[in-house]
Design a protein around this motif. Sequence first.
Motif, PDB file in Angstrom:
ATOM      1  N   TRP A   1       0.822  -1.225   0.000  1.00  0.00           N
ATOM      2  CA  TRP A   1       0.000   0.000   0.000  1.00  0.00           C
ATOM      3  C   TRP A   1       0.850   1.266   0.000  1.00  0.00           C
ATOM      4  N   GLU A   2       2.051   1.224   0.597  1.00  0.00           N
ATOM      5  CA  GLU A   2       2.906   2.421   0.560  1.00  0.00           C
ATOM      6  C   GLU A   2       3.349   2.726  -0.864  1.00  0.00           C
ATOM      7  N   ARG A   3       3.655   1.673  -1.640  1.00  0.00           N
ATOM      8  CA  ARG A   3       4.009   1.865  -3.049  1.00  0.00           C
ATOM      9  C   ARG A   3       2.826   2.434  -3.817  1.00  0.00           C
ATOM     10  N   VAL A   4       1.621   1.919  -3.518  1.00  0.00           N
ATOM     11  CA  VAL A   4       0.414   2.444  -4.170  1.00  0.00           C
ATOM     12  C   VAL A   4       0.213   3.913  -3.810  1.00  0.00           C
ATOM     13  N   ARG A   5       0.458   4.250  -2.535  1.00  0.00           N
ATOM     14  CA  ARG A   5       0.280   5.648  -2.103  1.00  0.00           C
ATOM     15  C   ARG A   5       1.250   6.584  -2.847  1.00  0.00           C
ATOM     16  N   GLU A   6       2.502   6.170  -2.988  1.00  0.00           N
ATOM     17  CA  GLU A   6       3.486   6.995  -3.693  1.00  0.00           C
ATOM     18  C   GLU A   6       3.082   7.219  -5.143  1.00  0.00           C
ATOM     19  N   LYS A   7       2.691   6.136  -5.822  1.00  0.00           N
ATOM     20  CA  LYS A   7       2.300   6.263  -7.232  1.00  0.00           C
ATOM     21  C   LYS A   7       1.042   7.107  -7.381  1.00  0.00           C
ATOM     22  N   ALA A   8       0.064   6.938  -6.478  1.00  0.00           N
ATOM     23  CA  ALA A   8      -1.169   7.717  -6.553  1.00  0.00           C
ATOM     24  C   ALA A   8      -0.890   9.196  -6.365  1.00  0.00           C
ATOM     25  N   ALA A   9      -0.053   9.522  -5.378  1.00  0.00           N
ATOM     26  CA  ALA A   9       0.284  10.928  -5.157  1.00  0.00           C
ATOM     27  C   ALA A   9       1.038  11.501  -6.352  1.00  0.00           C
ATOM     28  N   ALA A  10       1.880  10.681  -6.988  1.00  0.00           N
ATOM     29  CA  ALA A  10       2.675  11.172  -8.122  1.00  0.00           C
ATOM     30  C   ALA A  10       1.806  11.536  -9.312  1.00  0.00           C
ATOM     31  N   VAL A  11       0.683  10.839  -9.499  1.00  0.00           N
ATOM     32  CA  VAL A  11      -0.180  11.130 -10.651  1.00  0.00           C
ATOM     33  C   VAL A  11      -1.387  11.971 -10.265  1.00  0.00           C
ATOM     34  N   GLY A  12      -1.425  12.484  -9.008  1.00  0.00           N
ATOM     35  CA  GLY A  12      -2.483  13.405  -8.620  1.00  0.00           C
ATOM     36  C   GLY A  12      -3.764  12.755  -8.160  1.00  0.00           C
ATOM     37  N   LEU A  13      -3.731  11.472  -7.776  1.00  0.00           N
ATOM     38  CA  LEU A  13      -4.935  10.806  -7.283  1.00  0.00           C
ATOM     39  C   LEU A  13      -4.982  10.906  -5.758  1.00  0.00           C
ATOM     40  N   PRO A  14      -6.181  10.924  -5.170  1.00  0.00           N
ATOM     41  CA  PRO A  14      -6.283  10.947  -3.702  1.00  0.00           C
ATOM     42  C   PRO A  14      -5.602   9.724  -3.098  1.00  0.00           C
ATOM     43  N   SER A  15      -4.914   9.937  -1.955  1.00  0.00           N
ATOM     44  CA  SER A  15      -4.163   8.827  -1.351  1.00  0.00           C
ATOM     45  C   SER A  15      -4.154   8.898   0.165  1.00  0.00           C
ATOM     46  N   ALA A  16      -5.120   9.592   0.753  1.00  0.00           N
ATOM     47  CA  ALA A  16      -5.095   9.788   2.197  1.00  0.00           C
ATOM     48  C   ALA A  16      -5.597   8.562   2.953  1.00  0.00           C
ATOM     49  N   THR A  17      -6.607   7.884   2.424  1.00  0.00           N
ATOM     50  CA  THR A  17      -7.217   6.774   3.150  1.00  0.00           C
ATOM     51  C   THR A  17      -7.052   5.469   2.395  1.00  0.00           C
ATOM     52  N   ARG A  18      -7.416   4.355   3.075  1.00  0.00           N
ATOM     53  CA  ARG A  18      -7.363   3.047   2.431  1.00  0.00           C
ATOM     54  C   ARG A  18      -8.332   3.003   1.253  1.00  0.00           C
ATOM     55  N   ARG A  19      -9.515   3.617   1.401  1.00  0.00           N
ATOM     56  CA  ARG A  19     -10.472   3.644   0.306  1.00  0.00           C
ATOM     57  C   ARG A  19      -9.873   4.377  -0.910  1.00  0.00           C
ATOM     58  N   ASP A  20      -9.145   5.471  -0.644  1.00  0.00           N
ATOM     59  CA  ASP A  20      -8.488   6.197  -1.746  1.00  0.00           C
ATOM     60  C   ASP A  20      -7.515   5.296  -2.484  1.00  0.00           C
ATOM     61  N   LEU A  21      -6.736   4.508  -1.741  1.00  0.00           N
ATOM     62  CA  LEU A  21      -5.735   3.642  -2.373  1.00  0.00           C
ATOM     63  C   LEU A  21      -6.401   2.534  -3.178  1.00  0.00           C
ATOM     64  N   GLU A  22      -7.516   1.978  -2.652  1.00  0.00           N
ATOM     65  CA  GLU A  22      -8.221   0.947  -3.405  1.00  0.00           C
ATOM     66  C   GLU A  22      -8.797   1.529  -4.695  1.00  0.00           C
ATOM     67  N   ALA A  23      -9.336   2.764  -4.585  1.00  0.00           N
ATOM     68  CA  ALA A  23      -9.864   3.412  -5.792  1.00  0.00           C
ATOM     69  C   ALA A  23      -8.764   3.659  -6.805  1.00  0.00           C
ATOM     70  N   ALA A  24      -7.560   4.005  -6.324  1.00  0.00           N
ATOM     71  CA  ALA A  24      -6.440   4.244  -7.241  1.00  0.00           C
ATOM     72  C   ALA A  24      -6.061   2.976  -7.995  1.00  0.00           C
ATOM     73  N   LEU A  25      -6.120   1.807  -7.300  1.00  0.00           N
ATOM     74  CA  LEU A  25      -5.768   0.552  -7.968  1.00  0.00           C
ATOM     75  C   LEU A  25      -6.624   0.301  -9.205  1.00  0.00           C
ATOM     76  N   PHE A  26      -7.896   0.733  -9.149  1.00  0.00           N
ATOM     77  CA  PHE A  26      -8.815   0.464 -10.246  1.00  0.00           C
ATOM     78  C   PHE A  26      -8.930   1.643 -11.210  1.00  0.00           C
ATOM     79  N   SER A  27      -8.093   2.691 -11.037  1.00  0.00           N
ATOM     80  CA  SER A  27      -8.169   3.863 -11.914  1.00  0.00           C
ATOM     81  C   SER A  27      -7.537   3.551 -13.265  1.00  0.00           C
ATOM     82  N   PRO A  28      -8.118   4.058 -14.370  1.00  0.00           N
ATOM     83  CA  PRO A  28      -7.535   3.825 -15.701  1.00  0.00           C
ATOM     84  C   PRO A  28      -6.123   4.390 -15.791  1.00  0.00           C
ATOM     85  N   GLY A  29      -5.196   3.593 -16.273  1.00  0.00           N
ATOM     86  CA  GLY A  29      -3.823   4.042 -16.476  1.00  0.00           C
ATOM     87  C   GLY A  29      -2.958   3.961 -15.242  1.00  0.00           C
TER      88      GLY A  29
END
Length: 926
Positions: free
Chosen positions: A803-831
């Motif tokens: 999840w820390e790797r997911v958080r870093e990548k999400a923040a790098a592309v401008g996706l929300p990454s504050a909560t676990r729900r944010d990280l799960e949503a990022a996993l399913f985001s296009p691209g």
Amino acid sequence: MKLWSLAGVPVAGALLLSAMIVGDARQQAARAAAIGTIEDLAQLSSRMAEPLHALQKERAWTAVVEGLEVRPPDTSHADGAQEKAPPPHRAAALLRARGELAAARAATDASLAHLEAFLAAPARDLSRLPSPRLARYLAEARARVGELAAFRGQADAKAVPLDGVLKLFGAINVSLIRANAGLSELSDEGELLRNIQSIVAVHELAERASRQHALLAHTFASTQFEPGAFKTLVTLMTEEQLYHEVFSANASDAARALYRAARSDPRALRADELRSAAIASTDEALSVDHEVWIEAQQGRLDRLAAIGHEAISGMRRAAAAKVADTRRTVRNGVAVSAFVLLMSVALAFVLVRGISRSLEVLGEAAAHVRRTRDYTTRAQKTADDEFGALTDAFNEMLAGIQARDEVLEGHRQNLEAVVAERTSELEQRNRVMRLVLDNVDQALVTIRRDGTMDAVHSAAFERLFGAPAAGEHFADRIAGHDPRARAFLRMGWEAACDDFLPLEVVLDQLPKALRREGRHLALGFKPILSEGGQFSGALMVITDVTSTIDSLREYEQQREYIKVFERAVKDRLGLLGFVNDTTKLVDAVTSRAVTEVDHVMRVVHTIKGNAGLWDVTSVANVAHEIESFVVEERALPSDEQLGALRDAWGAFVSRVSGLLASTAQATRVDVGHEEIEALLEMVRARRDPAELERALGALRDERTEVRFNRMRDQAETLARKLGKPKPAVRIDAGGVRLPAPRFAAMWQALCHVVRNVMDHGIELPEARERAGKPPNGALTLRSRATAGEIVIEIGDDGAGIDWERVREKAAAVGLPSATRRDLEAALFSPGFSTAEQVTDVSGRGVGLGVALHECRRLAGRVEIETERGKGTTFRFHFPREPGEAAPSAGAPPSASQGPASARGALLAGPSRGGASPGAGSPDRVA
């Protein structure tokens, strides 16, 4: 007379030296005073800053007016009719904005008039500017200002999009900023150059902030991002950070202090908050007041303008110091020249008195030799001093010349024979080289550093591309038919000439293959280095590999047919379902029935996954190329690309048509022995006819076990491709049957989950052994049915989600990454993908998004259970009947499995544009 001339040499040298010293000093002053005086540098920079700031302000108000004239998304009535007039508050805001725009235009015209008046002064002759860049960009800016009146007319007629507003004003401002940078060519003084660089950096900072000002003003006024605006905003923020670093490195202490104060200004902080809110928002309509944004961001721009004035003041001080230093240099040069001149005159007088006799004797001897060419002549020695030694040396020189003449006479007699022999050898070498070039199979040509080609080339090159024209770039000659390949060749060659990256790396990045007139060509580049080791060009080697490619394609088609045949023997109905389902997807894409970029990306990704599952590499490769283009360019594929996909699929269907059963076979029902026994028990027990009818009707549905068996085959195929051992697959179908038409697309999407599990979930054997696991991974495929829902699980015993790797990548592309729900949503985001590199198996960040999209289409939800080092399970929940919503998993992440374990769920529901959670609009995918 000659003696006096000789004595005058030191005097002439002194005069020349004096002239050079004085001339150099005056030249420095003249360079600095090329447009009047050196102080005019600061004045010109100040004059150019005025229209720069005025144009930035006019651009912002133009964007506001254009944004207010756009109807917001919520202005439709219930019957679908659009409002004919904006609401009263928008009308009032539009009236105020138009007034501000008129004032901004007037200020722009006044500042441009001041600049023209300054440049038109008689003391400033622009044609004599020693800075070509300054003259060129000033002329360019003045020419683009001429387009301003027509642009304003188009803006008033509501015929200019936001992109047009940014481009026109950006072009004028960039020319003015580059003209400021051109001032650096008028002086080589370090402090002055540093101040000019500081001015340019603060102007660049202000320009990026101003473009954000206009873009977000338009966005807040229209309540929505224009297509492409979000990506432009992110790019501007990145560029602003780069120029912030340049400014910090070159600015004076006073300018840096002002800049730090400007960054902490409440208005600047407020502007940052509003910009962050716009970036983080996932709402369809933005609710930020555009007037609040304008006031806050204009405050930032005003502070940057003040910093620019401070930098100009620093340049003015440096210019004044340069003038004073130049004047001192002129005075000192004159004094040194006068002293040298006096000393030279005295030295000349002494020379004349002391050496007159010796020089006369030497002069007479030299004159005699010149007249008679008699090198047997010798000068009479008149003294034993230095001039006596000079006389001896003169006589020895004559003796040496006499000896050399005798030797040269012998060489001269053999020279013509030697020249003829060497000429014959050179002609022979040229004939051999021409013979090689005419008979070699490869197309050979030498490329100069500027990209043009030498006239000498192989005959194969001329057969393939024709004779190159003088001064023609090699990319235009060999790839003129392919704009994309030509652009890559040009950019790669420019990178090689920049001498920034290692030459071998840059040349290896150049395109290695090219298609031309139905032929496949392999490209190679051999660097040519100068004696100093500098890159001076390359030898381009082009090989026609058409026959090899055709042979490989024929081999791949045969291998593909064998693979499909083997699969068809085991699962003929599966092959028929694959052909039918994929045909629908191919038809939807190639007929352009699908028009959204994200939708096209999901469909093409599914085609690639299905083709890969059945080892149809000919179709999977074409789909992979189209997917790469859509992801990288964020654009729909071209007709040529879609035609290639349609042709590849048509060729495959034609090859396997003999393996396909008749359509009647598709209606056969697959019934297991245990199911027949269960039906017989119901009959024997005289069960209710309605219950018996439901049981018989359920047999029309497809057994999940059949689909799980295909997934197992897919996992084993992927394991071989990825160099991993065959996984241990556990199937627990639970006797579940599902309606095939309803779940067909969902099964295709679940294949992407299996691909992600095999590529990212299950580790390589070495990593598994280090973790104390068996080398082959475990894959669990399970389905079950309850009274209210159907659950399909895909699990593995791999590394789990970092999840820390997911958080870093999400923040790098401008996706929300504050909560676990944010990280799960990022996993399913296009691209979105955490993969380090893209392969034909995964890494595009599309597969999980396709799975969530199809799950939502069936009113379902996705649940993720993962533990670091233990594995991950994806659970897909669906309602028993179409139209019912799946039960919500609203509980927070479970802590029952230890600190490294967590469970969460993505609830079904509407999202912006039908995309996956966190994806936002298509323009917000970086």
